[in-house]
Write an enzyme that holds these catalytic residues in place. Structure first.
Site, PDB file in Angstrom:
ATOM      1  N   ARG A  92       0.846  -1.201   0.000  1.00  0.00           N
ATOM      2  CA  ARG A  92       0.000   0.000   0.000  1.00  0.00           C
ATOM      3  C   ARG A  92       0.873   1.239   0.000  1.00  0.00           C
ATOM      4  NH1 ARG A  92      -4.862  -1.577  -1.487  1.00  0.00           N
ATOM      5  NH2 ARG A  92      -5.287  -3.548  -0.482  1.00  0.00           N
ATOM      6  N   LEU A  94       1.585   4.729   1.434  1.00  0.00           N
ATOM      7  CA  LEU A  94       1.253   5.389   2.692  1.00  0.00           C
ATOM      8  C   LEU A  94       1.100   6.893   2.484  1.00  0.00           C
ATOM      9  CD1 LEU A  94       3.701   3.371   4.944  1.00  0.00           C
ATOM     10  CD2 LEU A  94       1.189   3.229   4.958  1.00  0.00           C
ATOM     11  N   ASN A 106      11.186   1.011   3.661  1.00  0.00           N
ATOM     12  CA  ASN A 106      10.563  -0.004   2.807  1.00  0.00           C
ATOM     13  C   ASN A 106      11.654  -0.848   2.149  1.00  0.00           C
ATOM     14  OD1 ASN A 106       8.374  -1.199   1.216  1.00  0.00           O
ATOM     15  ND2 ASN A 106       9.231  -0.077  -0.513  1.00  0.00           N
ATOM     16  N   HIS A 108      12.389  -3.020  -1.272  1.00  0.00           N
ATOM     17  CA  HIS A 108      11.844  -3.105  -2.635  1.00  0.00           C
ATOM     18  C   HIS A 108      12.704  -4.064  -3.462  1.00  0.00           C
ATOM     19  CE1 HIS A 108       9.719  -1.779  -6.193  1.00  0.00           C
ATOM     20  NE2 HIS A 108      10.888  -1.710  -6.808  1.00  0.00           N
ATOM     21  N   ASP A 140       8.853   8.175   1.306  1.00  0.00           N
ATOM     22  CA  ASP A 140       8.316   9.533   1.219  1.00  0.00           C
ATOM     23  C   ASP A 140       6.957   9.449   0.516  1.00  0.00           C
ATOM     24  OD1 ASP A 140       8.856   9.227  -1.456  1.00  0.00           O
ATOM     25  OD2 ASP A 140      10.463  10.706  -1.539  1.00  0.00           O
ATOM     26  N   GLY A 142       6.098   9.648  -2.513  1.00  0.00           N
ATOM     27  CA  GLY A 142       6.030   9.041  -3.848  1.00  0.00           C
ATOM     28  C   GLY A 142       5.992   7.524  -3.789  1.00  0.00           C
TER      29      GLY A 142
HETATM   30  C1  GRF Z   1       9.442  -8.660  -1.052  1.00  0.00           C
HETATM   31  O1  GRF Z   1      10.135  -9.035  -2.217  1.00  0.00           O
HETATM   32  C2  GRF Z   1       9.364  -7.161  -0.963  1.00  0.00           C
HETATM   33  O2  GRF Z   1      10.478  -6.506  -1.470  1.00  0.00           O
HETATM   34  C3  GRF Z   1       8.167  -6.874  -1.839  1.00  0.00           C
HETATM   35  O3  GRF Z   1       7.254  -7.893  -1.517  1.00  0.00           O
HETATM   36  C4  GRF Z   1       7.968  -9.056  -1.111  1.00  0.00           C
HETATM   37  C5  GRF Z   1       7.424  -9.460   0.225  1.00  0.00           C
HETATM   38  O4  GRF Z   1       7.849 -10.716   0.612  1.00  0.00           O
HETATM   39  N1  GRF Z   1       7.685  -5.541  -1.643  1.00  0.00           N
HETATM   40  P1  GRF Z   1       7.535 -11.248   2.101  1.00  0.00           P
HETATM   41  O5  GRF Z   1       6.068 -10.998   2.386  1.00  0.00           O
HETATM   42  O6  GRF Z   1       8.436 -10.518   3.054  1.00  0.00           O
HETATM   43  O7  GRF Z   1       7.839 -12.724   2.048  1.00  0.00           O
END
Ligand code: GRF
Length: 215
Positions: A92, A94, A106, A108, A140, A142
């Site tokens: 989501r 934020l 976060n 990614h 942030d 974005g």
């Molecule tokens: C991870 O690859 C994270 O970077 C992405 O979603 C995945 C989540 O995996 N945003 P988990 O739920 O921690 O197993």
């Protein structure tokens, strides 16, 4: 004193589980005080309960208005007085209601600013890059645009599909997230523009997170 961390998840919660394990060790510097989700079906909630950590859900589907959901989430977070909120597979965006009150990081599954958004692994494969990776960044307003805290590279193999590549990225993510959260908790941090500095001496690049098979 240990930093108070709340982890937000939407799914399997393997990153959250790695943090729960690490935070159980004395000297880590951070305690996971709660794991929250935007849906009751997030599997990671069960992992957290199993580890004896409090869980909560603020279901996105229960709110007509994104702002109302953000306000409800922020209020819920307030109750745990977190020093840090970790979005670990929390799908989501934020809003200001959360971000003005809480420091959020976060994880990614790509080397930002390449491949932001919800389909980073698929998009990297489709583009044909030979190297992708993982990024931990401050959140942030974005989509995956906040200042980078750390990154690690993962090589794309010729026979990779989205699932196999994502698995290798996730093994790197787990180590990097644990390392970053521990350091943020133990050393503190400062932000100047897009530069995030951890309190201690700056670490050399992230070779320690590189997946075994990529060494
Ligand atoms: C991870 O690859 C994270 O970077 C992405 O979603 C995945 C989540 O995996 N945003 P988990 O739920 O921690 O197993």
């Amino acid at each position: 004193m240990s930093s108070r961390v709340v982890v937000l998840i939407s799914g399997a919660g393997s990153n959250a589980a790695a943090l729960l394990d690490a935070a159980a060790e004395p000297g880590f510097g951070a305690s996971v005080v709660a794991v929250g989700a935007d849906r009751h079906s997030a599997d990671g909630l069960a992992l957290a309960r199993h580890a004896g950590v409090e869980t909560f859900t603020v279901p996105f589907a229960d709110y007509d208005d994104r702002g109302d959901w953000n306000a409800a989430l922020s209020e819920r977070l307030d109750a745990y007085r977190p020093d840090l909120v970790v979005s670990a597979g929390f799908m989501r965006i934020l809003g200001a209601e959360v971000l003005e009150r809480h420091t959020v990081i976060n994880i990614h599954p790509a080397l930002l600013p390449a491949f932001p958004g919800a389909h980073a692994v698929r998009d990297a494969l489709a583009y044909g890059v030979r190297i992708t990776g993982a990024t931990v960044h401050l959140v942030d307003s974005g989509v995956d645009t906040g200042p980078v805290i750390d990154q690690a590279a993962v090589r794309v193999e010729p026979d990779d599909d989205t699932a196999s590549l994502h698995e290798r990225i996730k093994s790197v993510e787990r180590r990097m997230l644990v390392e970053v959260v521990g350091r943020l908790a133990r050393e503190g941090w400062s932000v100047q523009g897009r530069q995030v500095r951890l309190g201690g001496p700056r670490q050399s690049p992230s070779t320690e997170y590189v997946a075994e098979e990529n060494r």
